[in-house]
Design a protein around this motif. Structure first.
Motif, PDB file in Angstrom:
ATOM      1  N   SER A 118       2.575 -40.860  47.289  1.00 45.83           N
ATOM      2  CA  SER A 118       2.505 -39.818  47.598  1.00 45.83           C
ATOM      3  C   SER A 118       2.202 -39.006  46.133  1.00 45.83           C
ATOM      4  O   SER A 118       0.843 -37.744  45.761  1.00 45.83           O
ATOM      5  N   SER A 120      -0.860 -39.668  44.236  1.00 49.05           N
ATOM      6  CA  SER A 120      -2.037 -40.285  43.379  1.00 49.05           C
ATOM      7  C   SER A 120      -2.296 -41.305  42.576  1.00 49.05           C
ATOM      8  O   SER A 120      -3.141 -40.640  41.320  1.00 49.05           O
ATOM      9  N   THR A 122      -3.467 -44.051  39.629  1.00 47.85           N
ATOM     10  CA  THR A 122      -4.546 -45.183  39.596  1.00 47.85           C
ATOM     11  C   THR A 122      -3.760 -45.832  39.459  1.00 47.85           C
ATOM     12  O   THR A 122      -2.993 -46.400  39.109  1.00 47.85           O
TER      13      THR A 122
END
Length: 673
Positions: A118, A120, A122
């Motif tokens: 959850s 996000s 890289t």
């Protein structure tokens, strides 16, 4: 005032006294512990920034002190430094264990890891989180208290044994010398080898010529000396390092190391040490490594046996030798190679003056990656032999410092390696650039000649420089993923791929110039270098595979029933053996790569990386070896990315496909229709 505890950019070598190290280690460990306490005592909910990133940036001072100290313990050591290493190594093991086994810290790391879907993140952030979590779980964070205590004891003991192993090998290497006073016994040796031996004798205050077990002395003697009895003496001395009945014997050390590693793996839930190590590599499992090795063995062995038979017949025809021995291999190979290709290493050496080869590797790198190298005299160095360079890009941006240390001396271990004194990272929006070092052991200049390299040494320099590029061009956010911080079976790709340029006319013309006349190396020599590159490749492949299979034998099974190091080794070598066994010799007792240098259950990676490098260079050759687009892709997807993503993902992004073994077999002349 302790220079190691002040703020510094480049290492303040000339100010450091041996007495500074222990204080610096103690203080740096204390600083790192405080940094960890701040993460633990943070009242905020664990997040990627306040836990994962904060933890990656801890221990910078300790990292700098360690890199300086342990690099010098390899390149410029003495009894005092070795003694300090014995004292501080357990401190470092204990600190690492304190951190890994800190329940509160692990709870925070795990809390972030459990919510990774959850966040996000890289790809680089995902990799950092994954690596950090595994760093804890693979080192005992999920164990109960008594098992964690056991792990600490195993790690402290292993750390001591590894140091002891290396010290014993170094002591044995330094203890032996072959003194020759009869000039006729030098028959066959090139002038450069005789001159170097004469110089060594003078340094030691001995009459005559001195030969040692250091590679620049040992290899020419084994390759050229006509006196078979002396080759035998030197070869046996080399092969029985730490396998003699004296205080430097490593047999018990080897058995202790493999058993402790096995216990450690079991404690962590892995069947063997190899299973533990390989989980984190491109190869992933011992089965894959053995399948890969045995597949190559199947393809290389018939060629190796043909080559060996051919060499035996040649030695018999030339000198009536009925049984080829280990001390004959290099000698008759060189003679046969010279006859077949009319290529004499000694003919090549005048074209490979060290300074020209250095400029050559710089020129190749400039053409490929736009880097520029300027020798500087403003930064401190640890020995007068070391050369220092400032590296910049085409826009004059600072890229890195480079230290280069080329010649053997007492207190410097054999071989060649790349290391760093400071790794790259991006912190507070500042791209902190790395300080990289390469260390080699090339023949010193003599009174009449500069340092002239064998072709093998030329490829060694390019190899280490490939590693250096991986460090210098690093461009990642987090230092633990930067540069050569990649899985071990991927780390050899940048180094091995750069060796290919040594065989190419376009590259050789840049630097292979006669040290006296400046004449460019004749193209017939270049053709012969290329033709002879696959000479005895079957035997070479078998030799590499034998080391990898020995490594897997030690680490891929339960070693608790192994009683005799020599017997076990002989069994592991049975499928790859060409020469008769020498009863006085044992390789394991001086196999520093796997018992001191971090290659345990990983020696196969040299061959694994050769598959990658042959495949990658094939791509360059298709487009031109100085093709700027291919070079830019290699720089962007491999050299600058460090360990930010899985190696195969990075490789496929560069190459557009997975590598195949065909390019290697083709290059090695082992591809059968």
């Amino acid at each position: 005032m302790n220079p190691l505890l002040q703020e510094f950019d480049t290492a303040p070598f000339s100010e450091i006294k041996n007495t500074d190290y222990k204080e610096a280690f103690k203080k740096a460990i204390e600083i790192a512990k405080n940094e960890i306490s701040q993460i633990i005592s943070n009242d905020e909910t664990p997040s990627f920034e306040n836990t994962t990133v904060a933890l990656d940036f801890t221990g910078e001072k300790l990292s700098r002190v360690s890199s300086i100290f342990f690099n010098l313990n390899s390149a410029e050591t003495n009894d005092e430094i070795q003694q300090i290493a014995k004292e501080v190594s357990p401190w470092l093991s204990e600190f690492k264990n304190d951190m890994i086994l800190n329940k509160v810290l692990f709870t925070r790391v795990k809390a972030v890891y459990d919510q990774k879907e959850s966040l996000s993140l890289t790809p680089e952030q995902e990799t950092l989180l994954e690596k950090q979590y595994k760093g804890f779980s693979r080192n005992g964070a999920n164990l109960n208290k008594s098992s964690q205590q056991k792990l600490r004891e195993l790690d402290a003991e292993l750390s001591k044994l590894s140091l002891q192993f290396g010290e014993n090998v170094l002591a044995e290497t330094n203890a032996y010398e072959l003194v020759i006073t009869n000039k006729s016994q030098l028959s066959g040796l090139p002038e450069s080898a005789k001159e170097a031996a004469k110089m060594l004798a003078q340094e030691k205050g001995v009459t005559g010529w001195v030969f040692t077990l250091d590679y620049p002395s040992y290899i020419p003697f084994m390759t050229y000396a006509d006196d078979r009895e002396l080759r035998k003496e030197l070869s046996i001395a080399f092969g029985k390092k730490a396998f003699q009945q004296n205080k430097n014997n490593n047999e018990d050390v080897v058995l202790k190391i493999v058993n402790l590693r096995h216990q450690r793996a079991n404690l962590l839930g892995y069947p063997t040490h190899a299973h533990f190590v390989l989980e984190d590599r491109m190869a992933e499992t011992p089965k894959k490594v053995l399948d890969f090795s045995n597949d190559l063995l199947l393809k290389a062995k018939p060629a190796a046996e043909r080559e060996f038979k051919n060499l035996e017949n040649y030695a018999k025809k030339l000198d009536g030798i009925d049984q080829l021995q280990k001390w004959d291999g290099a000698y008759y190979s060189e003679k046969l190679k010279k006859e077949l290709f009319n290529l004499d290493q000694e003919l090549l050496k005048p074209y490979f003056k060290l300074e020209n080869v250095i400029n050559g590797v710089f020129s190749v790198t400039t053409k490929l990656y736009g880097l520029h190298f300027k020798q500087i005299y403003t930064i401190d160095k640890y020995h007068e032999d070391v050369k220092t360079y400032e590296v910049s890009d085409g826009n004059s941006n600072f890229i890195s410092y480079l230290y280069a240390d080329f010649h053997p001396r007492a207190g410097k271990r054999n071989g060649a390696w790349m290391t760093s004194f400071k790794s790259q990272q991006i912190k507070n929006d500042i791209n902190d650039r790395p300080h990289i070092s390469i260390v080699c052991n090339f023949t010193k200049p003599t009174e009449t000649k500069p340092s002239l390299l064998t072709f093998n040494e030329v490829t060694t320099l390019f190899h280490e420089f490939g590693h250096a590029l991986h460090g210098m061009l690093a461009n990642t956010t987090y230092n633990s993923l930067s540069g050569t911080s990649v899985s071990w079976d991927f780390v050899e790709l940048p180094s091995q791929v750069l060796e290919n340029w040594c065989y190419e006319k376009e590259a050789l013309e840049l630097f292979a110039k006669h040290y006296e006349t400046n004449e460019v190396i004749p193209m017939e020599y270049v053709t012969k270098i290329k033709e002879s590159a696959s000479f005895h490749e079957g035997m070479q492949t078998l030799r590499q595979l034998s080391f990898g299979l020995l490594d897997m034998a030690w680490h891929g099974q339960d070693p608790s029933n192994i009683e005799n190091v020599k017997t076990f080794e002989a069994d592991a070598f049975s499928e790859t053996q060409l020469y008769p066994d020498v009863k006085e010799n044992c390789m394991s007792t001086s196999f520093s790569h796997i018992f001191q240098g971090g290659y345990s259950a990983g020696y196969y990676s040299y061959k694994w990386a050769e598959v990658l490098d042959a495949d990658a260079f094939e791509y360059f050759k298709e487009q031109g070896i100085f093709n700027s687009e291919i070079a830019a892709k290699f720089k962007e997807h491999v050299l600058s990315k460090g360990g930010t993503e899985k190696p195969m993902v990075l490789y496929k992004r560069f190459r557009g496909q997975e590598p195949t073994v065909d390019a290697l077999l083709k290059r090695a002349g082992l591809l059968t229709d």
